[in-house]
Write a protein that holds these residues in place. Structure first.
Motif, PDB file in Angstrom:
ATOM      1  N   LYS A 142       0.805  -1.226   0.000  1.00  0.00           N
ATOM      2  CA  LYS A 142       0.000   0.000   0.000  1.00  0.00           C
ATOM      3  C   LYS A 142       0.836   1.274   0.000  1.00  0.00           C
ATOM      4  O   LYS A 142       0.409   2.290  -0.522  1.00  0.00           O
ATOM      5  N   ARG A 143       2.019   1.243   0.564  1.00  0.00           N
ATOM      6  CA  ARG A 143       2.860   2.443   0.669  1.00  0.00           C
ATOM      7  C   ARG A 143       3.714   2.692  -0.577  1.00  0.00           C
ATOM      8  O   ARG A 143       4.374   3.714  -0.667  1.00  0.00           O
ATOM      9  N   THR A 152       3.574   3.980  -3.516  1.00  0.00           N
ATOM     10  CA  THR A 152       2.780   4.809  -4.425  1.00  0.00           C
ATOM     11  C   THR A 152       3.445   4.991  -5.791  1.00  0.00           C
ATOM     12  O   THR A 152       2.754   5.057  -6.802  1.00  0.00           O
ATOM     13  N   HIS A 165       2.671   1.969  -7.717  1.00  0.00           N
ATOM     14  CA  HIS A 165       1.259   1.943  -8.133  1.00  0.00           C
ATOM     15  C   HIS A 165       1.060   2.794  -9.390  1.00  0.00           C
ATOM     16  O   HIS A 165       0.352   2.375 -10.321  1.00  0.00           O
ATOM     17  N   ARG A 166       1.679   3.971  -9.421  1.00  0.00           N
ATOM     18  CA  ARG A 166       1.588   4.820 -10.622  1.00  0.00           C
ATOM     19  C   ARG A 166       2.214   4.101 -11.821  1.00  0.00           C
ATOM     20  O   ARG A 166       1.688   4.160 -12.937  1.00  0.00           O
TER      21      ARG A 166
END
Length: 152
Positions: free
Chosen positions: A127-128, A130, A133-134
């Motif tokens: 989750k951290r 980011t 994720h992008r």
């Protein structure tokens, strides 16, 4: 570096320290010679290599390991009985990020899964993470599920 000169292939036993170095710290370059290869690592690497539904892949430029990932091919009844590919342990050397290597690694892995007949590729990401994720979104991966883990 010319991306077409890169190879994506199953890791060899000699490359195990380089893979473990990539997995040890995603923010810095770890010297593969400083990595301790344990009996558990040896066993896991041998098991992956012996299983036709698992691959530990490396992205290489000559003898230099630039990245890695593991693909597990999962049979299922959904998607018309087609396999799906689960990608884990995705890493690019910290000092080589930003030049398209991660995109190359992921696109080649997806092509490998497609060639095998997989109906989809899936992955999870902390989750951290980011930036990751992008990156995955830029490749077309959609946030379609909420993941859960149970440590045993």
């Amino acid at each position: 570096m010319i991306l077409s000169d890169l190879a994506l292939r199953p890791a060899t036993r000699a490359e195990l320290p380089a893979v473990l170095a990539l997995l040890a710290d995603e923010d810095t370059v770890v010297d593969p010679h400083s990595v301790t290869v344990t009996e558990a690592h040896e066993r896991a690497f041998a098991d992956i290599g012996a299983d036709p539904r698992n691959e530990m892949l490396v992205l290489t430029d000559g003898a230099l390991v630039l990245g890695c990932l593991q693909i597990t091919y999962i049979p299922g009844l959904g998607k018309g009985g087609a396999e799906r590919a689960l990608i884990e342990a995705v890493r690019i050397r910290a000092d080589r990020r930003g030049g398209g290597l991660g995109r190359e690694l992921m696109e080649r892995a997806a092509a490998r899964a497609r060639d095998r007949g997989c109906a989809l590729v899936q992955l999870t990401s902390g989750k951290r993470r980011t930036d990751a994720h992008r990156f995955y979104a830029s490749l077309g991966y959609a946030r379609s599920h909420e993941g859960f883990k149970l440590p045993l």
